[in-house]
Design a protein around this motif. Sequence first.
Motif, PDB file in Angstrom:
ATOM      1  N   GLY A  42      -0.254 -11.329   8.861  1.00  0.00           N
ATOM      2  CA  GLY A  42      -0.348  -9.967   9.572  1.00  0.00           C
ATOM      3  C   GLY A  42       0.713 -10.186  11.033  1.00  0.00           C
ATOM      4  O   GLY A  42       1.639 -10.588  10.922  1.00  0.00           O
ATOM      5  N   SER A  43       0.303  -9.473  12.161  1.00  0.00           N
ATOM      6  CA  SER A  43       1.083  -9.634  13.270  1.00  0.00           C
ATOM      7  C   SER A  43       0.905 -10.931  14.039  1.00  0.00           C
ATOM      8  O   SER A  43       1.436 -10.967  14.824  1.00  0.00           O
ATOM      9  N   THR A  49      -7.304  -4.402  15.343  1.00  0.00           N
ATOM     10  CA  THR A  49      -5.922  -3.969  14.272  1.00  0.00           C
ATOM     11  C   THR A  49      -5.602  -4.918  13.115  1.00  0.00           C
ATOM     12  O   THR A  49      -5.225  -4.289  11.971  1.00  0.00           O
ATOM     13  N   ASN A  50      -5.259  -5.954  13.463  1.00  0.00           N
ATOM     14  CA  ASN A  50      -4.679  -6.888  12.850  1.00  0.00           C
ATOM     15  C   ASN A  50      -5.794  -7.641  11.807  1.00  0.00           C
ATOM     16  O   ASN A  50      -5.594  -7.879  10.634  1.00  0.00           O
ATOM     17  N   ARG A  53      -5.772  -4.840   9.203  1.00  0.00           N
ATOM     18  CA  ARG A  53      -4.442  -5.266   8.306  1.00  0.00           C
ATOM     19  C   ARG A  53      -4.736  -6.487   7.217  1.00  0.00           C
ATOM     20  O   ARG A  53      -4.550  -6.524   6.199  1.00  0.00           O
ATOM     21  N   VAL A  54      -5.411  -7.521   7.713  1.00  0.00           N
ATOM     22  CA  VAL A  54      -5.664  -8.620   7.056  1.00  0.00           C
ATOM     23  C   VAL A  54      -7.014  -8.754   6.284  1.00  0.00           C
ATOM     24  O   VAL A  54      -6.742  -9.500   5.121  1.00  0.00           O
ATOM     25  N   ASN A 196       5.053  -1.263  12.805  1.00  0.00           N
ATOM     26  CA  ASN A 196       4.226  -1.190  11.710  1.00  0.00           C
ATOM     27  C   ASN A 196       3.497  -0.181  11.757  1.00  0.00           C
ATOM     28  O   ASN A 196       2.419   0.184  12.833  1.00  0.00           O
ATOM     29  N   ILE A 198       0.342   2.392   9.758  1.00  0.00           N
ATOM     30  CA  ILE A 198      -0.843   2.057   8.656  1.00  0.00           C
ATOM     31  C   ILE A 198      -0.314   2.525   7.302  1.00  0.00           C
ATOM     32  O   ILE A 198      -1.115   2.295   6.300  1.00  0.00           O
ATOM     33  N   ARG A 200       2.071   1.266   5.937  1.00  0.00           N
ATOM     34  CA  ARG A 200       3.004   0.027   5.301  1.00  0.00           C
ATOM     35  C   ARG A 200       2.039  -0.586   4.330  1.00  0.00           C
ATOM     36  O   ARG A 200       0.775  -0.795   4.751  1.00  0.00           O
ATOM     37  N   ASN A 201       2.608  -1.624   3.624  1.00  0.00           N
ATOM     38  CA  ASN A 201       1.598  -2.525   2.776  1.00  0.00           C
ATOM     39  C   ASN A 201       1.025  -3.343   3.821  1.00  0.00           C
ATOM     40  O   ASN A 201       1.636  -3.980   4.735  1.00  0.00           O
ATOM     41  N   GLN A 202      -0.383  -3.621   3.489  1.00  0.00           N
ATOM     42  CA  GLN A 202      -1.074  -4.529   4.410  1.00  0.00           C
ATOM     43  C   GLN A 202      -0.888  -5.735   3.824  1.00  0.00           C
ATOM     44  O   GLN A 202      -0.660  -6.102   2.579  1.00  0.00           O
ATOM     45  N   SER A 203      -0.892  -6.888   4.783  1.00  0.00           N
ATOM     46  CA  SER A 203      -0.927  -8.457   4.379  1.00  0.00           C
ATOM     47  C   SER A 203      -2.202  -8.454   3.218  1.00  0.00           C
ATOM     48  O   SER A 203      -3.334  -8.033   3.155  1.00  0.00           O
TER      49      SER A 203
END
Length: 205
Positions: A42-43, A49-50, A53-54, A196, A198, A200-203
């Motif tokens: 991710g970031s 937040t990450n 995402r991850v 980025n 929310i 967008r495609n997540q990792s």
Amino acid sequence: MDAQVAFDFSTLLFYLTAFFLGSIPFAYLAGRLRGLDIRQHGSGNIGATNAFRVLGPFMGTVVLLLDAGKGAVVALWAITSFGETVAVIAGLAAILGHTFSPFMKFKGGKGVATAAGVVITLIPDIALICVLLFATIVALSKYVSLGSITVAITLPLLAFFFNKPLAYQIFSLATAVFVIYRHIPNIKRLLAGEENSIRRNQSKL
């Protein structure tokens, strides 16, 4: 709480304790439970937040609650044992611990969740407004960073408007400046249309 008490040996030791409690890297530990280093995905940030995402919504929520819980525990402990001045200094120490974790070579998240835990504990009425504002901004824009920045700007304004104790006003302003500073890269990406969202495609794990 006068300055002498706020900076005697026992309270200085408490600030150090608050810093180390804040520095516990829950997102990193959660990633390790999944067999990965969240800093490589991710970031690369070790904030909530990450983690969303991850690691997905469940683990992201757990990390969010734990990161906020660090700030809440420190603030509650301080306000019940020492008073307002110590509570806000300890809260700032916890936020700095999260952001500059000695367990992560003095790197960390951006401090938003931990700051939220402190605010929820010390000034819950303002915290409710901030949570609603954050949710609205994120829902409309799909940018978590924009929600965080907006709330950071609004927090001290609300503290001043509602005439909160001076210690809380100073804390709110200091926290706002720090959070905005930590989001400078996000601000640049927002202005460039490269942040980025929310959507967008997540990792993938």
